[in-house]
Motif scaffolding. Structure first.
Motif, PDB file in Angstrom:
ATOM      1  N   UNK A  44      -3.288  -8.457   3.734  1.00 50.77           N
ATOM      2  CA  UNK A  44      -2.610  -7.427   2.943  1.00 50.77           C
ATOM      3  C   UNK A  44      -1.652  -6.624   3.822  1.00 50.77           C
ATOM      4  N   UNK A  45      -0.835  -5.781   3.188  1.00 48.58           N
ATOM      5  CA  UNK A  45       0.042  -4.856   3.913  1.00 48.58           C
ATOM      6  C   UNK A  45      -0.522  -3.453   3.735  1.00 48.58           C
ATOM      7  N   UNK A  46      -1.262  -2.968   4.731  1.00 46.76           N
ATOM      8  CA  UNK A  46      -1.825  -1.620   4.633  1.00 46.76           C
ATOM      9  C   UNK A  46      -0.802  -0.589   5.105  1.00 46.76           C
ATOM     10  N   UNK A  47      -0.856   0.585   4.479  1.00 45.85           N
ATOM     11  CA  UNK A  47       0.017   1.688   4.881  1.00 45.85           C
ATOM     12  C   UNK A  47      -0.777   2.985   4.826  1.00 45.85           C
ATOM     13  N   UNK A  48      -0.357   3.940   5.632  1.00 47.08           N
ATOM     14  CA  UNK A  48      -0.918   5.288   5.570  1.00 47.08           C
ATOM     15  C   UNK A  48       0.241   6.271   5.521  1.00 47.08           C
ATOM     16  N   UNK A  83       4.113   5.469  -4.665  1.00 45.90           N
ATOM     17  CA  UNK A  83       4.925   4.935  -5.761  1.00 45.90           C
ATOM     18  C   UNK A  83       5.343   3.483  -5.511  1.00 45.90           C
ATOM     19  N   UNK A  84       5.251   3.025  -4.261  1.00 51.04           N
ATOM     20  CA  UNK A  84       5.630   1.649  -3.908  1.00 51.04           C
ATOM     21  C   UNK A  84       4.428   0.732  -3.697  1.00 51.04           C
ATOM     22  N   UNK A  85       3.244   1.297  -3.757  1.00 50.38           N
ATOM     23  CA  UNK A  85       2.034   0.529  -3.452  1.00 50.38           C
ATOM     24  C   UNK A  85       1.463  -0.155  -4.689  1.00 50.38           C
ATOM     25  N   UNK A  86       0.621  -1.156  -4.419  1.00 47.31           N
ATOM     26  CA  UNK A  86      -0.099  -1.867  -5.466  1.00 47.31           C
ATOM     27  C   UNK A  86      -1.491  -1.292  -5.700  1.00 47.31           C
TER      28      UNK A  86
END
Length: 126
Positions: A44-48, A83-86
């Protein structure tokens, strides 16, 4: 069955319970990054929000938590990112900010996970 890679916001406590102690703030960021690494290795592409907001705050001249500059940047970055996340993965203990991310994710119809083990595998590790 493998799933498509998801962009997942890792939402957890940053300031809650720290008294804004720099070492405790750093420990909270580290905890989110540990989980993000696991998600990355699962495909996955994780973000914080912290990964984006903290460098912006530094570039803006630095801002202690709770200052007007901090408030201008910190949570709004996470909200724009969301707003850009799944999906959102909520980790850790009490956090008004992380709970707000979960609430906004649910309102937007995004998946919300509270357990790393419930996130579908992509079938292809990074």
């Amino acid at each position: 069955m493998p799933s498509e890679p998801l962009m997942i916001l890792v939402a957890g406590p940053y300031r809650s319970g720290t008294g804004d102690d720099p070492a405790e703030l750093a420990a909270n960021v580290h905890a989110m990054n540990e989980v993000a690494l696991h998600l990355f290795r699962a495909g996955h592409l994780p973000v914080t929000g912290e990964a984006l907001a903290l460098p912006l705050l530094e570039t803006a001249g630095g801002a202690a938590p709770g200052t007007p500059l901090f408030d201008e940047i910190f949570h709004p970055v996470a909200e724009r990112l969301l707003a850009r996340c799944d999906a959102v993965l909520r980790i850790g203990g009490p956090s008004a900010g992380a709970d707000r991310m979960v609430r906004q994710a649910r309102e937007a119809g995004l998946s919300v996970f509270t357990d790393l083990g419930h996130i579908p595998s992509t079938g292809s590790p990074a």
